[in-house]
Design an enzyme around this catalytic site. Structure first.
Site, PDB file in Angstrom:
ATOM      1  N   HIS A  62       0.381  -0.992  -0.141  1.00 43.19           N
ATOM      2  CA  HIS A  62      -0.351  -0.135   0.111  1.00 43.19           C
ATOM      3  C   HIS A  62       0.575   1.232   0.059  1.00 43.19           C
ATOM      4  O   HIS A  62       1.753   1.662   1.070  1.00 43.19           O
ATOM      5  CB  HIS A  62      -1.274   0.058   1.455  1.00 43.19           C
TER       6      HIS A  62
ATOM      7  N   ASP B 117       1.015   4.883  -0.100  1.00 41.81           N
ATOM      8  CA  ASP B 117       0.192   6.332   0.468  1.00 41.81           C
ATOM      9  C   ASP B 117       0.985   7.455  -0.692  1.00 41.81           C
ATOM     10  O   ASP B 117       2.566   8.116  -0.248  1.00 41.81           O
ATOM     11  CB  ASP B 117       0.474   7.035   1.815  1.00 41.81           C
TER      12      ASP B 117
ATOM     13  N   MET C 155       0.182  11.446  -1.019  1.00 47.12           N
ATOM     14  CA  MET C 155       0.238  12.697  -1.029  1.00 47.12           C
ATOM     15  C   MET C 155       0.401  13.645  -1.295  1.00 47.12           C
ATOM     16  O   MET C 155       1.884  14.385  -1.933  1.00 47.12           O
ATOM     17  CB  MET C 155      -0.145  12.358   0.735  1.00 47.12           C
TER      18      MET C 155
ATOM     19  N   HIS D  38      -2.273   4.749  -2.957  1.00 47.60           N
ATOM     20  CA  HIS D  38      -3.780   5.001  -2.272  1.00 47.60           C
ATOM     21  C   HIS D  38      -3.374   7.068  -2.610  1.00 47.60           C
ATOM     22  O   HIS D  38      -2.807   6.956  -1.894  1.00 47.60           O
ATOM     23  CB  HIS D  38      -3.971   5.042  -0.886  1.00 47.60           C
TER      24      HIS D  38
ATOM     25  N   MET E 197      -4.077  10.590  -1.883  1.00 45.26           N
ATOM     26  CA  MET E 197      -4.391  11.097  -1.383  1.00 45.26           C
ATOM     27  C   MET E 197      -4.259  12.564  -2.161  1.00 45.26           C
ATOM     28  O   MET E 197      -3.361  13.227  -1.588  1.00 45.26           O
ATOM     29  CB  MET E 197      -3.559  11.616   0.462  1.00 45.26           C
TER      30      MET E 197
ATOM     31  N   MET F 293     -11.142   4.694   5.261  1.00 43.42           N
ATOM     32  CA  MET F 293     -10.521   5.064   5.987  1.00 43.42           C
ATOM     33  C   MET F 293     -10.404   5.548   7.583  1.00 43.42           C
ATOM     34  O   MET F 293     -11.747   5.526   7.996  1.00 43.42           O
ATOM     35  CB  MET F 293     -10.864   6.653   5.813  1.00 43.42           C
TER      36      MET F 293
ATOM     37  N   ASP G 223      -7.085   1.174   6.607  1.00 42.06           N
ATOM     38  CA  ASP G 223      -6.062   1.816   6.379  1.00 42.06           C
ATOM     39  C   ASP G 223      -6.586   2.876   7.503  1.00 42.06           C
ATOM     40  O   ASP G 223      -7.075   4.071   7.726  1.00 42.06           O
ATOM     41  CB  ASP G 223      -6.467   2.376   5.488  1.00 42.06           C
TER      42      ASP G 223
END
Length: 247
Positions: A54, A56, A58, A88, A90, A159, A193
């Site tokens: 996973h 992330d 951002m 993911h 974001m 989330m 998550d």
């Protein structure tokens, strides 16, 4: 994109549907890993039993933190060729990064429903780029916001912390969202998550989550394999219980 892993994932999903239940998958979040040796960290997690990784992403706009983008993912893909990369995203304007992430080797592109005004077009764009589609929901967003798109995506992410930083406390009050989805969609991949570890996995798995993202609990552990084995054991137990209860 690693073709073999992608085909294996498709076959697994097909087998899940035919068996009438979902499959447990453990995906460590690398957000809190040692970024100076990220490839080695990722390979270690895979050797310890991770089903996917996973990642992330951002942008400092959709969330107040900044991590990494497509160039790092592309470098990591070369060093970790067999992993399934669950991105993911974001980020604000998630449409902007679809092609870059596909080119970098991403397997699944998970966007936030709050970040786009054109979810249908975005879903089509992701599929056209050759990736699986995930859609995420922040804690303050009703789960009903993603229901119109469930049949069009591969996974829904609930989330269990406010997105943006690792190491936050698990929000058990998000479990009704998970349970609502699982009640309506028996074979849907439902990912949780945020704050998921040995102390909270029972709550998440009982509600119906089958894709388990765990960051600090796994990455910071001296025994990551044991942690992932425990997460898997509890999740598989509740998949079986929930499946039998729904028959």
């Amino acid at each position: 994109m690693c073709y073999l892993v992608y085909v294996t994932y498709i076959v697994q999903s097909s087998n899940m549907a035919s068996s009438g239940c979902c499959k447990c998958m453990i995906g460590p979040s690398i957000l809190n890993a040692d970024l100076s040796c990220l490839a080695e960290e990722c390979n270690k997690l895979l050797e310890c039993g991770a089903d996917y990784l996973h990642l992330d992403v951002m942008d400092g706009h959709f969330v107040p933190n900044l991590t990494f983008g497509a160039p790092l993912v592309k470098c990591l893909r070369k060093k970790v060729p067999s992993a399934f990369f669950d991105m993911h995203m974001m980020v604000a304007n998630p449409e902007k990064w679809v092609d870059d992430m596909a080119d970098a080797g991403a397997d699944q592109y998970t966007f936030h429903i709050e970040a786009t005004d054109r979810p249908l077009e975005l879903i089509q764009q992701i599929k056209k780029a050759g990736m699986k589609v995930g859609v995420g929901v922040k804690p303050n967003t009703p789960v009903e916001s993603v229901l119109p798109f469930v049949d069009l995506v591969d996974m829904v992410l609930i989330m269990t912390v406010e997105p943006g930083f690792g190491g936050q406390k698990f929000m058990a009050n998000m479990m009704p969202k998970v349970k609502h989805l699982r009640t309506k969609y028996k074979v849907l991949d439902i990912e949780v998550d945020g704050g998921v570890g040995i102390q909270t996995i029972e709550t998440a798995a009982q509600a119906g989550a089958n894709m388990i993202v765990s960051g600090s609990a796994v990455v910071k552990s001296d025994k990551p394999k044991e942690v992932m084995d425990t997460l898997r054991e509890v999740t598989e137990k509740w998949i079986k219980i929930n499946s039998e209860a729904s028959q």
